[in-house]
Design an enzyme around this catalytic site. Sequence first.
Site, PDB file in Angstrom:
ATOM      1  N   GLN A 127       1.008  -1.196  -0.037  1.00  0.00           N
ATOM      2  CA  GLN A 127      -0.078  -0.006   0.090  1.00  0.00           C
ATOM      3  C   GLN A 127       0.749   1.220  -0.166  1.00  0.00           C
ATOM      4  O   GLN A 127       1.841   1.424   0.865  1.00  0.00           O
ATOM      5  CB  GLN A 127      -0.795   0.039   1.344  1.00  0.00           C
ATOM      6  CG  GLN A 127      -1.998   1.142   1.252  1.00  0.00           C
ATOM      7  CD  GLN A 127      -2.714   0.954   2.486  1.00  0.00           C
ATOM      8  OE1 GLN A 127      -2.701   0.245   3.471  1.00  0.00           O
ATOM      9  NE2 GLN A 127      -3.669   2.012   2.666  1.00  0.00           N
ATOM     10  N   HIS A 145      -8.641   2.575  -0.055  1.00  0.00           N
ATOM     11  CA  HIS A 145      -9.065   2.615  -1.286  1.00  0.00           C
ATOM     12  C   HIS A 145      -9.453   1.302  -2.013  1.00  0.00           C
ATOM     13  O   HIS A 145      -8.665   0.342  -2.001  1.00  0.00           O
ATOM     14  CB  HIS A 145      -8.241   3.682  -2.328  1.00  0.00           C
ATOM     15  CG  HIS A 145      -6.959   3.404  -2.260  1.00  0.00           C
ATOM     16  ND1 HIS A 145      -5.984   3.558  -1.075  1.00  0.00           N
ATOM     17  CD2 HIS A 145      -5.881   2.692  -3.158  1.00  0.00           C
ATOM     18  CE1 HIS A 145      -4.657   3.139  -1.511  1.00  0.00           C
ATOM     19  NE2 HIS A 145      -4.616   2.484  -2.610  1.00  0.00           N
TER      20      HIS A 145
HETATM   21  P1  5GP Z   1      -1.836   1.971  -3.459  1.00  0.00           P
HETATM   22  O1  5GP Z   1      -0.601   1.653  -3.911  1.00  0.00           O
HETATM   23  O2  5GP Z   1      -1.669   2.833  -2.137  1.00  0.00           O
HETATM   24  O3  5GP Z   1      -2.764   0.691  -3.604  1.00  0.00           O
HETATM   25  O4  5GP Z   1      -2.633   2.780  -4.635  1.00  0.00           O
HETATM   26  C1  5GP Z   1      -2.405   4.387  -4.392  1.00  0.00           C
HETATM   27  C2  5GP Z   1      -2.861   4.799  -5.967  1.00  0.00           C
HETATM   28  O5  5GP Z   1      -3.065   6.203  -5.735  1.00  0.00           O
HETATM   29  C3  5GP Z   1      -1.516   4.690  -6.995  1.00  0.00           C
HETATM   30  O6  5GP Z   1      -2.306   3.780  -7.901  1.00  0.00           O
HETATM   31  C4  5GP Z   1      -1.562   6.141  -7.283  1.00  0.00           C
HETATM   32  O7  5GP Z   1      -1.127   6.162  -8.849  1.00  0.00           O
HETATM   33  C5  5GP Z   1      -2.503   6.940  -6.918  1.00  0.00           C
HETATM   34  N1  5GP Z   1      -2.354   8.219  -6.724  1.00  0.00           N
HETATM   35  C6  5GP Z   1      -1.234   8.550  -5.526  1.00  0.00           C
HETATM   36  N2  5GP Z   1      -1.510  10.136  -5.747  1.00  0.00           N
HETATM   37  C7  5GP Z   1      -2.554  10.343  -6.382  1.00  0.00           C
HETATM   38  C8  5GP Z   1      -3.228  11.677  -6.509  1.00  0.00           C
HETATM   39  O8  5GP Z   1      -2.871  12.706  -6.154  1.00  0.00           O
HETATM   40  N3  5GP Z   1      -4.208  11.692  -7.405  1.00  0.00           N
HETATM   41  C9  5GP Z   1      -4.724  10.465  -7.928  1.00  0.00           C
HETATM   42  N4  5GP Z   1      -5.890  10.566  -8.647  1.00  0.00           N
HETATM   43  N5  5GP Z   1      -4.214   9.248  -7.781  1.00  0.00           N
HETATM   44  C10 5GP Z   1      -3.035   9.248  -7.004  1.00  0.00           C
END
Ligand code: 5GP
Length: 118
Positions: A93, A99
């Site tokens: 994560q 999310h």
């Molecule tokens: P995780 O790796 O935590 O499951 O996913 C986080 C996701 O958030 C990533 O796919 C990344 O591209 C997305 N993300 C990070 N910062 C932002 C942002 O400022 N805006 C949007 N729309 N997505 C973001």
Amino acid sequence: MSDCIFCKIVEGKIPCKKVYEDEDMLAFHDINPQAPVHFMIIPKKHVASLAHAGDADAPVLGRMLAAAGRLAREQGAPDGFRTIINTGRIGRQDVYHLHIHILGGKEPLGRMMPREGA
Ligand code: 5GP
Ligand code: ZN
């Protein structure tokens, strides 16, 4: 939470490409899409990860999952999609505000996990 990117998106302090919003949840496109359709559904309330969720979060988590199919169809994934919730260090994560990733498109995605020898 003041230093949480997704809380800032909820508060409108950071812009997003919105897919859906109601009183409990927000859906918006991932800034770095990994599939033709890639958006995320988040609770408006800050919950750091699925490992931090409790019974009080169950109604909104249920509503987020229940909205996924309709939103995916509306976004161009008419025939299925993948849901991913990365959790904690082991789950890789990156953003610590719970999310659900919704990934899809018109063609089948790659395998969920690389398989040894496959
Ligand atoms: P995780 O790796 O935590 O499951 O996913 C986080 C996701 O958030 C990533 O796919 C990344 O591209 C997305 N993300 C990070 N910062 C932002 C942002 O400022 N805006 C949007 N729309 N997505 C973001
Ligand atoms: Zn947050």
